[in-house]
Design an enzyme around this catalytic site. Structure first.
Site, short mmCIF file in Angstrom:
data_model
loop_
_atom_site.label_atom_id
_atom_site.label_comp_id
_atom_site.label_asym_id
_atom_site.label_seq_id
_atom_site.Cartn_x
_atom_site.Cartn_y
_atom_site.Cartn_z
N SER A 136 27.96 51.47 27.09
CA SER A 136 26.77 52.25 27.41
C SER A 136 26.96 53.14 28.63
O SER A 136 26.36 54.20 28.72
CB SER A 136 25.58 51.31 27.65
OG SER A 136 25.87 50.38 28.67
N ALA A 138 30.33 53.60 30.35
CA ALA A 138 31.67 54.18 30.50
C ALA A 138 32.52 53.87 29.27
O ALA A 138 32.10 53.14 28.38
CB ALA A 138 32.34 53.60 31.76
N GLN A 139 33.71 54.45 29.25
CA GLN A 139 34.67 54.11 28.22
C GLN A 139 36.05 53.99 28.85
O GLN A 139 36.28 54.43 29.98
CB GLN A 139 34.68 55.14 27.09
CG GLN A 139 35.19 56.51 27.45
CD GLN A 139 35.06 57.48 26.27
OE1 GLN A 139 34.17 57.37 25.44
NE2 GLN A 139 35.95 58.46 26.21
N VAL A 140 36.98 53.37 28.10
CA VAL A 140 38.30 53.04 28.65
C VAL A 140 39.39 53.74 27.84
O VAL A 140 39.31 53.82 26.61
CB VAL A 140 38.53 51.52 28.63
CG1 VAL A 140 39.93 51.17 29.13
CG2 VAL A 140 37.47 50.81 29.49
N LYS A 155 39.08 53.74 33.38
CA LYS A 155 37.67 53.65 33.03
C LYS A 155 36.97 54.90 33.54
O LYS A 155 37.07 55.23 34.73
CB LYS A 155 37.04 52.39 33.65
CG LYS A 155 35.63 52.09 33.21
CD LYS A 155 35.18 50.73 33.75
CE LYS A 155 33.80 50.35 33.26
NZ LYS A 155 33.40 49.00 33.73
N ASP A 290 30.33 37.74 33.78
CA ASP A 290 30.36 38.23 32.40
C ASP A 290 31.64 37.75 31.72
O ASP A 290 32.38 38.54 31.13
CB ASP A 290 30.28 39.76 32.40
CG ASP A 290 29.78 40.33 31.08
OD1 ASP A 290 29.18 39.57 30.30
OD2 ASP A 290 29.98 41.52 30.83
#
Length: 509
Positions: A136, A138-140, A155, A290
């Site tokens: 939601s 960021a992306q890697v 990231k 997490d």
């Protein structure tokens, strides 16, 4: 701005909740009063056709939040850590909220990298992949550094995500204010507090420098933990919207077949996950909050690797001691001591009966001890404990709720590796070791030493602080009753004596 223009956003939100069938489910979970239910349905039902349909294969709440976009997805994830607010049933649904969104393009990611790091990406990376995971916020991407040829994970925040989140959060605040003004009965749900908590979590995740700092602190705390490792942060290639860290090579902790093929002992891995989490929470007061399968791998040498440090938990030293005594009391089945700890910490009002509270705690603990190893759950114990303490007037403690939620997740990971793991057997030595180090005579001497150091640092200021306190109390008393000597002022003797003792303690140490 939190003005009436947010009504449009709230109408679209209400319409989506109505269309997906989530409205009543959410209102029931919050135990919303009638007037708030009326407002919610009035904002949603007439405009149901404007709502997003979402994925009909999802449960209603997750379907609605996923359809509404990144801010709502993140809001649902944060609420999954607050069963005290949304109830355990809805919190359980939100824990499996899908965080997979369409990725943005590699070109946009590279443009962000160049803006943040201040030079062409070709000067930094020899390789830079298409996105391998999109969430939601960021992306890697997988990449390789030119400097030393190391494979890294990069990231990158979504373009414009800060503005999009701030708009939605602004609408959340507006909705919370409406609930406060027009539904006084909803104030017990603390809507403004919930949104402020969410806002704080999100703002932290929108600055990847903070996540990098969390990873660095976590690594410093755990550097000597056997069988545990973290990817190294590459500070030279990290900034506010970009975070670069070494690539974590290993087998996904959730892939049992692959773990077996690699020759790893799954029972030992499960026990280690549990003991590491408890050690981090108790010893350091700073833990990965997490720790699900997707954020854990097993290195070829058998080490557990953790990554994704966007959500970290913190517990102060005093609360850790209280938590450890509570757990140890349950392990020893000493319910009277568990009750006394709650009263000593001020968690339960002093006017309640200690023995009655101890009997209520026994009703929590004994059924769990009667279960076999496959059913014993420390997370369930904490959940029952919070239910009992709430009945006895204990206020919600957010840090313990996050700890309990993470404990449930970690237990789930351990049990997926070996269903027969005995939670108590794993927890006992960790908790007992912490108790010995933090509550015994040695710990008392260390506490006195810390107190002396604080007094020594403030020693030169103590006379001035005492004088100001005396003068302030003298003036306050004089304005009400006329001037009196300080030793006749209520509390005056305590102030003077306290200052004298503090000065004496500094002199002695």
């Amino acid at each position: 701005m939190r003005g009436p223009h947010n009504i449009v956003r709230l109408i679209r939100t209400g319409a989506t909740f109505e269309r997906t069938g989530a409205m009543n489910l959410v209102l029931d979970a919050f135990e919303a009063p009638k007037i708030l239910r009326g407002i919610a349905h009035a904002l949603g039902w007439p405009f149901k056709w404007l709502g997003y349909n979402g994925d009909p294969n999802m449960p209603p709440a997750t379907r609605a939040l996923s359809a509404l976009g990144p801010a709502y997805i993140k809001f649902g994830q944060v609420l999954s850590t607050r069963p005290d607010v949304v109830g355990s049933e809805l919190a359980q649904q939100l824990r499996v909220l899908q965080d997979q969104l369409p990725p943005f393009s590699r070109e946009e990611a590279l443009a962000e990298v160049e803006r943040e790091l201040g030079r062409p990406w070709q000067e930094i990376f020899s390789e830079f992949s298409e996105p391998i995971a999109a969430a939601s916020i960021a992306q890697v991407h997988r990449a390789r550094l030119i400097s030393d040829g190391t494979e890294v994970a990069v990231k990158v925040l979504r373009p414009g995500i800060e503005r999009a989140f701030n708009k939605d959060v602004d609408a959340f605040y507006f909705a919370a204010r409406i609930a406060d003004l027009f539904a006084p009965g909803a104030r017990r749900l603390r809507p403004m507090e919930v949104i402020e908590h969410f806002d704080g979590v999100v703002q932290g995740e929108l600055d990847l420098r903070l996540e990098s700092a969390s990873a660095s602190e976590f690594a410093a705390n755990t550097k000597n933990d056997e069988g545990f490792q973290l990817p190294n942060i590459r500070w030279n290639y990290s900034a506010r919207r970009v975070m670069t860290l070494d690539w974590a090579d290993g087998t996904a902790l959730g892939d049992n077949d692959a773990l077996d093929a690699a020759g790893h002992n799954r029972r030992e891995l499960g026990e280690r996950v549990l003991s590491l989490f408890l050690r981090h929470a108790l010893r350091d007061g700073f833990f990965h909050a997490d720790m699900h399968h997707g954020n854990l791998k097993v290195a070829p040498n058998g080490d557990i690797i953790a990554y994704d440090f966007g959500i970290m938990g913190h517990i102060d030293e005093y609360t850790r001691r209280v938590y450890a005594e509570i757990l140890y009391g349950f392990i020893k089945r000493d319910y009277k001591r568990v009750a006394e700890v709650h009263f000593e910490a001020g968690y339960v009002p002093a006017d309640r009966d200690v023995d009655e509270f101890a009997r209520a705690l026994r009703a929590v603990g004994e059924p769990i001890f009667g279960m076999d190893a496959t059913q014993i759950s420390m997370g369930r114990l904490l959940n029952y404990l919070f239910e009992v303490t709430e009945r006895f007037g204990m206020e919600t403690r957010t840090e313990l709720i996050l700890l309990q939620r993470t404990m449930v997740v970690v237990e789930g990971v351990a049990r997926s590796l070996d269903p027969h793991i005995n939670i108590w057997d794993v927890a006992h030595p960790v908790v007992e070791d912490y108790i010995k180090r933090s509550i015994g005579p040695k710990a008392m001497v260390q506490d006195l030493g810390k107190t002396a150091l604080v007094l020594a640092r403030f020693g030169p200021r103590l006379p001035g602080l005492v004088e100001k306190a005396l003068m302030a109390q003298t003036h306050e008393t004089a304005s009400k009753h006329g001037i009196r000597p300080v030793w006749l002022i209520p509390g005056g003797i305590g102030v003077v004596a306290g200052g004298a003792l503090a000065s004496l303690a500094v002199w002695i140490f």
